[in-house]
Motif scaffolding. Structure first.
Motif, PDB file in Angstrom:
ATOM      1  N   ASP A 127      -4.603   4.476 -10.535  1.00  0.00           N
ATOM      2  CA  ASP A 127      -5.650   5.362 -10.000  1.00  0.00           C
ATOM      3  C   ASP A 127      -5.022   6.562  -9.296  1.00  0.00           C
ATOM      4  N   GLY A 128      -3.969   6.291  -8.543  1.00  0.00           N
ATOM      5  CA  GLY A 128      -3.302   7.371  -7.804  1.00  0.00           C
ATOM      6  C   GLY A 128      -2.702   8.404  -8.760  1.00  0.00           C
ATOM      7  N   THR A 136      -3.744  12.356  -9.234  1.00  0.00           N
ATOM      8  CA  THR A 136      -2.760  13.369  -8.849  1.00  0.00           C
ATOM      9  C   THR A 136      -2.252  14.173 -10.046  1.00  0.00           C
ATOM     10  N   ARG A 181       4.442  11.976  -9.980  1.00  0.00           N
ATOM     11  CA  ARG A 181       4.224  13.440  -9.885  1.00  0.00           C
ATOM     12  C   ARG A 181       5.545  14.181 -10.162  1.00  0.00           C
ATOM     13  N   THR A 220      -3.867   0.351  -8.279  1.00  0.00           N
ATOM     14  CA  THR A 220      -3.768   1.392  -7.243  1.00  0.00           C
ATOM     15  C   THR A 220      -2.817   2.498  -7.700  1.00  0.00           C
ATOM     16  N   VAL A 221      -1.700   2.080  -8.310  1.00  0.00           N
ATOM     17  CA  VAL A 221      -0.733   3.087  -8.789  1.00  0.00           C
ATOM     18  C   VAL A 221      -1.388   3.947  -9.882  1.00  0.00           C
ATOM     19  N   ASP A 260       0.852  -1.214   0.000  1.00  0.00           N
ATOM     20  CA  ASP A 260       0.000   0.000   0.000  1.00  0.00           C
ATOM     21  C   ASP A 260       0.878   1.250   0.000  1.00  0.00           C
ATOM     22  N   ASP A 303       1.775   4.343  -3.001  1.00  0.00           N
ATOM     23  CA  ASP A 303       1.791   5.810  -2.788  1.00  0.00           C
ATOM     24  C   ASP A 303       3.116   6.413  -3.251  1.00  0.00           C
ATOM     25  N   VAL A 361       3.220   6.818  -6.900  1.00  0.00           N
ATOM     26  CA  VAL A 361       2.422   7.971  -7.334  1.00  0.00           C
ATOM     27  C   VAL A 361       3.205   9.270  -7.096  1.00  0.00           C
TER      28      VAL A 361
END
Ligand SMILES: Cc1cc2nc3c(=O)[nH]c(=O)nc-3n(C[C@H](O)[C@H](O)[C@H](O)COP(=O)(O)O)c2cc1C
Length: 476
Positions: free
Chosen positions: A254-255, A259, A205, A251-252, A194, A198, A201
């Motif tokens: 979607d993140g 962002t 960015r 998850t990556v 998890d 993050d 992500v």
């Protein structure tokens, strides 16, 4: 190791001789006898998908050099490599090289790492590449140059602190692969994953802020993303069902979308795989046998590519649902079956003599790529493993693009020895034979022995680099 038993590609002086040999060795590979004039070449046709535009069909594949600083910043050697990517003439740069998103995911203590501290320097790499491209091809030549950054966690193959000390962080226990780590293998927990998602992500960015047009969320070569895809025996939220095994990627993605929605996303995928190989009689590679729990398992004794690609088709269907339409196809792993991942006449120091004519390995990847392209026409596809084609690379590349078997021809090792091969082909110039990669594998052997990667045999810069002497001594 003794000398490999296969004829050298350079010995095939005519299309007829090359074709006869392909037939004789069982490599199902088609090619064009003659290259088109530059104005009519399928390799020169621009390509655009989802706002990402590339001015021709050559792609530079990601290649790291084990040459970053201890802090994970590029060194002069890294910068030189990216400059050479820039002068290649290729208009798609798939990832540059594997960049770790956190320290424990580095494949070696010199791998680049993207953090707020290194962010500026990694932005500089892209700027270097663009500047080199402009200088060679004109001040607005980068308008159709698409540059992405490959983000990774090395998982089972992490060696973050010491080149000689593996610190494997695996997705699941694999009976054969675990044996290669006598000190043991630690499994990442669901909470670790998890948090790692993050971190991916956050890195994406930073890549966007650094000017990269897309990130490759790496899922190949046995590293963590790839291993998670086959975590069928893992308990918890990231193992078992396909849905769970894709959770990390989802998850990556979607993140990133939440962002930095403007950032493109691609996936480099080992679309098929075999189990591990080891040295057998006469140092020739043999399959270790055992259960094939890998993603896209291809049985080496009885190859059925269509069946092996079932996993990849499931994944690409999911990528389409996620509106990810850029995929770079590769295969296997440089650690446990290097002959299928990067076909070579001369193996790396930790490898084995090729168990098949390397052209068979090239043909296998081109065939798999073509099958996926046919099944997913809306996905932009990049193919890999063309370097072993050597003098015949442009002919096979032209045919593959013309026949719609791939959208882009990816170049790995060839650009280390001959960075401007794409520029020469696209200008209709003959190949510079003295620069053609002959797959001596020193670019892999160097790092395996703790040295920087580069083309020691053919690139004068590395021929006279201090590590060249060390490489000679260590190889004996
Ligand atoms: C020295 C070296 C470094 C590589 N580093 C990476 C990397 O960072 N990320 C990656 O996805 N593949 C990496 N690869 C694999 C290449 O991208 C490519 O798939 C492989 O070399 C086969 O293509 P080729 O036949 O054109 O060399 C590396 C290969 C070599 C030889």
């Amino acid at each position: 190791m003794s000398t490999p038993a296969y004829p050298r590609v350079a010995s095939f002086k005519t299309a007829g001789a090359f074709r006869d040999h392909l037939r004789a060795c069982g490599a199902a590979l088609s090619f064009d006898d003659a290259l088109e004039a530059p104005s009519a070449s399928p390799l020169a046709v621009p390509f655009e998908r989802d706002g990402l535009r590339a001015g021709n069909r050559f792609c530079i594949l990601p290649m790291e050099g084990w040459d970053g600083t201890a802090d994970g910043e590029p060194s002069d050697l890294t910068t030189r490599r990216w400059q050479r990517f820039g002068i290649s003439g290729a208009k798609l740069i798939w990832g540059g090289e594997a960049v770790a998103v956190q320290h424990d995911g580095r494949a070696n203590p010199n791998q680049l790492i993207l953090t707020p501290r290194t962010h500026r320097a990694i932005a500089g790499l892209r700027e270097t590449l663009v500047a080199a491209h402009r200088e060679r091809f004109g001040s607005d030549a980068d308008a159709d140059l698409a540059i992405g950054l490959q983000l990774t966690h090395s998982g089972r193959y992490a060696r973050p602190a010491d080149k000689a000390r593996p610190e494997p962080l695996a997705a699941y226990h694999h009976p054969q692969l675990d044996r290669r780590f006598p000190a043991g293998v630690r499994l990442l927990t669901d909470d670790d994953l998890d948090r790692l998602a993050d971190t991916f992500v956050a890195a994406a960015r930073m890549a966007y802020d650094a000017g990269y047009r897309f990130v490759d969320v790496k899922h190949c070569h046995g590293y963590l993303g790839h291993e998670l895809l086959s975590a069928r025996t893992r308990d918890g939220r990231y193992g078992g069902s396909l849905d769970n095994r894709l959770r990390f990627l989802r998850t990556v993605v979607d993140g990133i979308r939440a962002t930095v929605p403007q950032l493109g996303i691609g996936v480099r995928l080992s679309a098929f795989d075999m189990g591990p190989f080891r040295k057998g009689d006469g140092d020739v590679g043999v399959s270790e046998g055992g259960p094939l729990s890998v993603f896209g398992a291809l049985d080496s004794a009885n190859e059925n590519m269509d069946a092996a690609l079932a996993d990849a088709r499931d994944l690409l269907a999911e990528l389409e649902r996620m509106q990810i339409r850029w995929v770079c196809v590769t295969a296997g792993s440089p650690y446990y079956n290097p002959h299928m991942q990067r076909p070579a006449l001369f193996p790396p120091s930790d490898g084995y003599l090729p168990p098949e004519d390397p052209l068979v390995g090239v043909a296998r990847q081109i065939d798999a790529t073509g099958r996926l392209k046919r099944a997913f026409p809306s996905i932009a596809i990049v193919g890999s493993a063309y370097s072993y084609l050597q003098d015949w690379l442009p002919n096979v590349a032209q045919h593959a693009v013309r026949a719609g078997m791939t959208d882009f021809v990816g170049l790995g090792r060839m650009v280390l020895s001959y960075p401007d091969l794409p520029a020469d082909v696209l200008a209709g110039r003959p190949l510079q034979r003295k620069h053609i990669c002959r797959t001596f594998s020193d670019c892999t052997t160097g790092p395996r022995l703790g040295l920087v990667s580069g083309c020691y045999p053919l690139d004068d810069f590395y021929k006279f680099h201090p590590d060249a002497e060390r490489l000679k001594t260590l190889k004996g």
